[in-house]
Design a protein around this motif. Sequence first.
Motif, short mmCIF file in Angstrom:
data_model
loop_
_atom_site.label_atom_id
_atom_site.label_comp_id
_atom_site.label_asym_id
_atom_site.label_seq_id
_atom_site.Cartn_x
_atom_site.Cartn_y
_atom_site.Cartn_z
N LEU A 214 -39.96 123.05 0.47
CA LEU A 214 -39.27 121.77 0.35
C LEU A 214 -40.10 120.63 0.93
O LEU A 214 -40.18 119.54 0.35
N TRP A 215 -40.75 120.91 2.06
CA TRP A 215 -41.52 119.88 2.75
C TRP A 215 -43.03 119.97 2.48
O TRP A 215 -43.81 119.25 3.08
N LYS A 216 -43.41 120.89 1.59
CA LYS A 216 -44.83 121.09 1.24
C LYS A 216 -45.70 121.25 2.49
O LYS A 216 -46.67 120.52 2.70
N LEU A 217 -45.33 122.22 3.30
CA LEU A 217 -46.05 122.45 4.55
C LEU A 217 -47.31 123.28 4.31
O LEU A 217 -47.32 124.19 3.48
N PRO A 218 -48.38 122.99 5.05
CA PRO A 218 -49.64 123.75 4.89
C PRO A 218 -49.57 125.10 5.60
O PRO A 218 -50.24 125.34 6.61
N CYS A 219 -48.76 126.01 5.05
CA CYS A 219 -48.52 127.31 5.68
C CYS A 219 -48.90 128.42 4.73
O CYS A 219 -48.42 128.46 3.58
N VAL A 220 -49.76 129.33 5.18
CA VAL A 220 -50.09 130.53 4.41
C VAL A 220 -49.24 131.66 4.98
O VAL A 220 -49.49 132.14 6.08
N PHE A 221 -48.24 132.07 4.24
CA PHE A 221 -47.40 133.20 4.65
C PHE A 221 -48.11 134.49 4.24
O PHE A 221 -48.42 134.68 3.06
N ILE A 222 -48.38 135.35 5.21
CA ILE A 222 -49.20 136.54 4.96
C ILE A 222 -48.41 137.80 5.30
O ILE A 222 -48.06 138.02 6.47
N CYS A 223 -48.13 138.61 4.29
CA CYS A 223 -47.45 139.88 4.50
C CYS A 223 -48.50 140.98 4.63
O CYS A 223 -49.20 141.29 3.67
N GLU A 224 -48.62 141.55 5.83
CA GLU A 224 -49.50 142.70 6.03
C GLU A 224 -48.73 143.95 5.60
O GLU A 224 -47.94 144.50 6.37
N ASN A 225 -48.96 144.38 4.38
CA ASN A 225 -48.24 145.52 3.83
C ASN A 225 -49.02 146.80 4.12
O ASN A 225 -49.94 147.16 3.38
N ASN A 226 -48.65 147.50 5.19
CA ASN A 226 -49.30 148.77 5.52
C ASN A 226 -48.49 149.96 5.01
O ASN A 226 -48.66 151.08 5.47
N LEU A 227 -47.58 149.68 4.07
CA LEU A 227 -46.81 150.68 3.32
C LEU A 227 -45.61 151.26 4.06
O LEU A 227 -44.77 151.91 3.45
N TYR A 228 -45.52 151.01 5.38
CA TYR A 228 -44.39 151.57 6.14
C TYR A 228 -43.85 150.53 7.11
O TYR A 228 -44.61 149.92 7.88
N GLY A 229 -42.53 150.32 7.09
CA GLY A 229 -41.86 149.53 8.11
C GLY A 229 -41.29 150.50 9.12
O GLY A 229 -40.32 151.21 8.82
N MET A 230 -41.92 150.59 10.30
CA MET A 230 -41.62 151.66 11.26
C MET A 230 -41.86 153.00 10.54
O MET A 230 -42.96 153.26 10.11
N GLY A 231 -40.82 153.81 10.35
CA GLY A 231 -41.02 155.10 9.69
C GLY A 231 -40.47 155.15 8.28
O GLY A 231 -40.34 156.23 7.70
N THR A 232 -40.18 153.99 7.70
CA THR A 232 -39.60 153.95 6.37
C THR A 232 -40.60 153.39 5.37
O THR A 232 -41.13 152.29 5.58
N SER A 233 -40.85 154.12 4.30
CA SER A 233 -41.81 153.65 3.30
C SER A 233 -41.27 152.40 2.63
O SER A 233 -40.06 152.21 2.48
N ALA A 234 -42.19 151.54 2.19
CA ALA A 234 -41.81 150.26 1.59
C ALA A 234 -40.92 150.46 0.37
O ALA A 234 -39.94 149.73 0.17
N GLU A 235 -41.21 151.46 -0.43
CA GLU A 235 -40.43 151.66 -1.65
C GLU A 235 -39.01 152.13 -1.38
O GLU A 235 -38.14 151.98 -2.23
#
Length: 391
Positions: A214-235
Motif C-alpha cells: 500500500l505504501w510502496k515500501l522498499p522491503c524485500v520479504f525473504i522466505c527461507e524455505n528449508n522444507l520443514y517448519g520445526m518437524g512438519t514438512s512444508a507440504e
Amino acid sequence: MRKMLAAFVSRVLSGVVQKPARRVLVASCNHSNDATFEIKKCDLYQLEEGPPVTTVLTREDGLRYYRMMQIVRRMELKADQLYKQKFIRGFCHLCDGQEACCVGLEAGINPSDHIITSYRAHGLSYSRGLSVRSILAELTGRRGGCAKGKGGSMHMYTKNFYGGNGIVGAQGPLGAGIALACKYFGNNEVCLTLYGDGAANQGQIAEAFNMASLWKLPCVFICENNLYGMGTSAERAAASTDYYKRGHFIPGLRVDGMDVLCVREATKFAADYCRSGKGPIVMELQTYRYHGHSMSDPGVSYRTREEIQNVRSKSDPIMLLKDRMLNTKLASVEELKEIDAEVRKEIDDAAQYATTDPEPPLEELGHHIYSSNPPFEVRGANQWIKFKSLS
C-alpha cells in the motif's frame, strides 16, 4: 515430501555447470582472476524479467565467500559441541547447510542497507559484521558477547542488523517498519526481512505484505524455505508451497538458495527493484538445514538420514562453490586447505574465549533497557529487589 525434495535437488543440480576441484593461497600459483558461470534461472511471479542467468565471480570475491561460508559452517558445528558440553543453554537454532543464504544476501546489498531475521540468526549475524568471538561469547552468556551476554542465541544485533527475533513471524511487521523509515528518510536504502516457511502461514506476514504494498515500501520479504517448519514438512503445513507467490499483489521470485552466486544476483535484482520505487518484492530461497529445528530436535524423526546425506552430497553450498573455483582455476586445493586451517584456528580461539570470558555481574541485569536515558531503578523478581539501569 520425497517428490518435493527430489524436485529441489534437481533444481540445484541443473543450475551447476561446473564440477569439483580445489585451491591454494600461494603467490606463485597460476590462477584466473575471474570466471563466468551459468546460474539457475529463477521462477518469476508478476515479473516480466528476473535476475541474469550468467554471472562473473572474481577470485577475490570467491575466496571471501568461501571463507565466510566455512566460518559459518564451523561456527555452527562448534556451537553444537558447546551446547552438548552445556556451555550453551536454552534455545539454539543452527543454520549449517544454509550458508549460501546469509553470504549471498550480504553480497547483494550495501552495508548501509538493513536486515532483520528470525531466531536462526547466527550466520546473518556474522555476515553483517559481528566477529565469531562475539557470537560464540553471546551464545555462552559472557560479557564479551555482542549483546553483553544478555541476549543469547536468538537476540544478536549489530549496526543495521535488528536480530534475531524469538517470536515466530514477528520480524515481518518490524521489517516493514524499518523499510518505512528508509522511505521516510529518503536515503535509497532497503530492508531485507527474512522469515521461514513455517512463519509464512502467519497472519502478521500477510498484514506486513499489505501495508508494504500500500505504501510502496522498499522491503524485500525473504522466505527461507528449508522444507520443514520445526518437524512438519512444508507440504503438510501449507496449502500452497509456492511461497514466492504468497504476496498475491506483490511480485516474487524463487531462487536456488544453495548457490551463493544465485542468491547474490537475485538479491541485487530484488534490492534494485525496491530502490526504483516500485514497492516490495517477495523472494523465496530454496535451501536446507542439516541440523534439526533446534538443539532439542535430533532432526531425523520426520526425515531420514539418507535424505540429509543426499542433499549434503549433491547440493552442499560450500562444495558447489569450491568445485566451481577449482575447475576454473580461481583457486587451488592447497589454497583452500590453507583457508580451512585458518578458519579452524579462528573458531577454536573464539570458543576458548567464549568459555573463559567472565559472565556479566548480576548488578548489570537492568542495564541498557534504553539507549539514552538518565539512570533509573528497575524492580526485580519481587518489590524488594532493585536494579539500577544505565544506558
